[in-house]
Scaffold this motif. Structure first.
Motif, PDB file in Angstrom:
ATOM      1  N   GLY A   1     -40.152  70.070  18.944  1.00 19.52           N
ATOM      2  CA  GLY A   1     -39.597  68.766  19.268  1.00 19.52           C
ATOM      3  C   GLY A   1     -40.538  67.614  19.029  1.00 19.52           C
ATOM      4  N   SER A   2     -41.698  67.878  18.433  1.00 17.47           N
ATOM      5  CA  SER A   2     -42.695  66.821  18.240  1.00 17.47           C
ATOM      6  C   SER A   2     -42.741  66.379  16.784  1.00 17.47           C
ATOM      7  CB  SER A   2     -44.077  67.313  18.688  1.00 17.47           C
ATOM      8  OG  SER A   2     -44.480  68.433  17.923  1.00 17.47           O
TER       9      SER A   2
ATOM     10  N   SER B   1     -36.283  63.972  16.645  1.00 18.70           N
ATOM     11  CA  SER B   1     -37.493  64.033  17.478  1.00 18.70           C
ATOM     12  C   SER B   1     -38.731  64.364  16.664  1.00 18.70           C
ATOM     13  CB  SER B   1     -37.320  65.091  18.577  1.00 18.70           C
ATOM     14  OG  SER B   1     -37.138  66.380  18.009  1.00 18.70           O
TER      15      SER B   1
END
Length: 318
Positions: free
Chosen positions: A67-68, A105
Motif C-alpha cells: 500500500g505504499s 496508494s
C-alpha cells in the motif's frame, strides 16, 4: 517401488559425481521491509547474516508493502541497504515493487515502467549486489531474452541456484484489469521463464549436480494445483516444475515469499498417483508481521543435500 529404487540409484550417482564440493551456507529472506520498524532494523538483520560468514544471501522479493508509494526514492533507499551488505546479495523482484504499483496508494505508476526501473537499478551489472560480489549469469546474455536481466543463475557447493521473475498478484496474469488475460507482458515473461528453468535443469543434469534451488517471489499455490484448480498465472510454471523435478536425480528446492507464513514442507504431488514427490521441498521465508531469515546449507555429502534453519527475530512493532 521400482521408480523409487531407480531414483535412489540416480541420487547416489549424482552424489558420487560431486563429492568433492565443499559445504556452503547461505541466507534467505524477503517480504521486507513492510513497516517503519522493519526498515529501521533491516540493516541489523543483514549485519547478523554478515556475521555468519555466509557465501551469499537472497532476498525473494517485496522490498516494500503493497500500500505504499513505488517512488524512485524508495527504490534507491533499499538499493543502498542491499549494497551495504558485506555478503553478496541476490535480489528477486516481487509484486509490491512493480505489478501492484498502478494502485492509487502506490502512486499510480505504470507497472512496466517500474519493472524497467528495477532492472536499471538492481540488475544493471553482471554480479550480485553487496560490498563483496559474486558473478551471475543473466538470461539477458541471450539476445532472444535481452530484457530479462533479473533472471539469474550461479553455482555453489555442488548445486545450481536460479532466480526467476515470478511475482505475486497472480504473476501479472491479468495486468491491471483483474479480468481477462493473459496480458502480453505475462505471455512474454512466461516464455522467458520456461526457457530459463528448462536450461537450468538441463545444466544440472549434464553436470550431475546434487541439487537445484529456485527462488521466486510468489506462492504458486500448490494446494490449489493438487486438487486440480491451479491459478492461471502459475499453472504452466507448476507443471514444468513438477515434470523437471521428477526427471531429476538430485534434490529440488523452491524458495518463495508472498504469503508471509514461514514454512518448510513438501507440497508437490505426482499428478497421477497423488503421492508426495520426495525429492522436492518448498521453503517460504518470513514476512510481516514476523521478522527473520532462514539459514541454509548445501552439502552434497548429506543425502538431503539442503538443510534449513529458521532464524526468527520477533513479531514486528505495529
Amino acid at each position: 517401488m521400482k521408480r523409487k529404487f531407480q531414483y535412489v540409484l540416480g541420487l547416489l550417482a549424482v552424489l558420487a559425481g560431486v563429492a568433492s564440493a565443499q559445504p556452503v551456507s547461505f541466507g534467505l529472506f524477503g517480504d521486507m521491509p513492510y513497516s517503519h520498524w522493519e526498515r529501521e532494523h533491516l540493516p541489523e538483520l543483514i549485519n547478523e547474516m554478515d556475521r555468519e560468514n555466509l557465501a551469499f544471501v537472497v532476498h525473494d522479493g517485496d522490498i516494500k508493502n503493497g500500500g505504499s508509494v513505488c517512488s524512485d526514492e524508495v527504490l534507491h533507499d533499499i538499493l543502498g541497504v542491499f549494497q551495504a551488505s558485506k555478503t553478496p546479495l541476490v535480489y528477486v523482484p516481487g509484486d509490491n515493487e512493480w505489478t501492484d504499483c498502478h494502485r492509487k496508494s502506490n502512486g499510480g505508476y505504470d507497472p512496466l515502467e517500474r519493472l524497467a526501473k528495477l532492472r536499471e537499478l538492481f540488475f544493471g551489472g553482471e554480479t550480485t549486489l553487496g560490498q563483496r560480489t559474486l558473478a551471475l549469469e543473466r538470461q539477458s546474455r541471450d539476445p532472444a531474452f535481452a530484457s530479462y536481466r533479473e533472471n539469474v543463475r550461479w553455482e555453489a557447493g555442488g548445486a545450481l541456484f536460479v532466480g526467476l521473475n515470478l511475482p505475486g498478484s497472480e504473476n501479472n496474469y491479468h495486468g491491471t484489469t483483474f479480468r481477462g488475460g493473459p496480458v502480453p507482458e505475462f505471455v512474454a515473461r512466461s516464455a522467458a521463464n520456461r526457457v530459463w528453468l528448462a536450461q537450468a535443469f538441463a545444466r544440472a543434469r549434464a553436470k550431475k549436480l546434487a541439487g537445484i534451488l529456485i527462488v521466486i517471489q510468489a506462492d504458486p499455490e500448490f494446494e490449489n494445483a493438487n486438487v486440480g484448480h491451479p491459478q492461471p498465472g502459475y499453472r504452466e510454471f507448476l507443471t514444468q516444475l513438477q515434470q523437471e523435478t521428477q526427471a531429476f536425480a538430485g534434490r529440488v528446492v523452491l524458495v518463495h515469499g508472498d504469503t508471509h507464513l514461514q514454512q518448510i514442507n513438501q507440497p508437490m504431488r505426482d499428478p497421477v498417483s497423488k503421492q508426495v514427490v520426495e525429492n522436492f521441498t518448498r521453503v517460504e521465508t518470513f514476512g510481516y508481521p514476523f521478522f527473520g531469515w532462514v539459514k541454509a546449507t548445501v552439502d552434497v555429502t548429506d543425502p538431503q543435500v539442503f538443510r534449513f534453519s529458521p532464524r526468527p527475530w520477533r513479531a514486528t512493532a505495529p
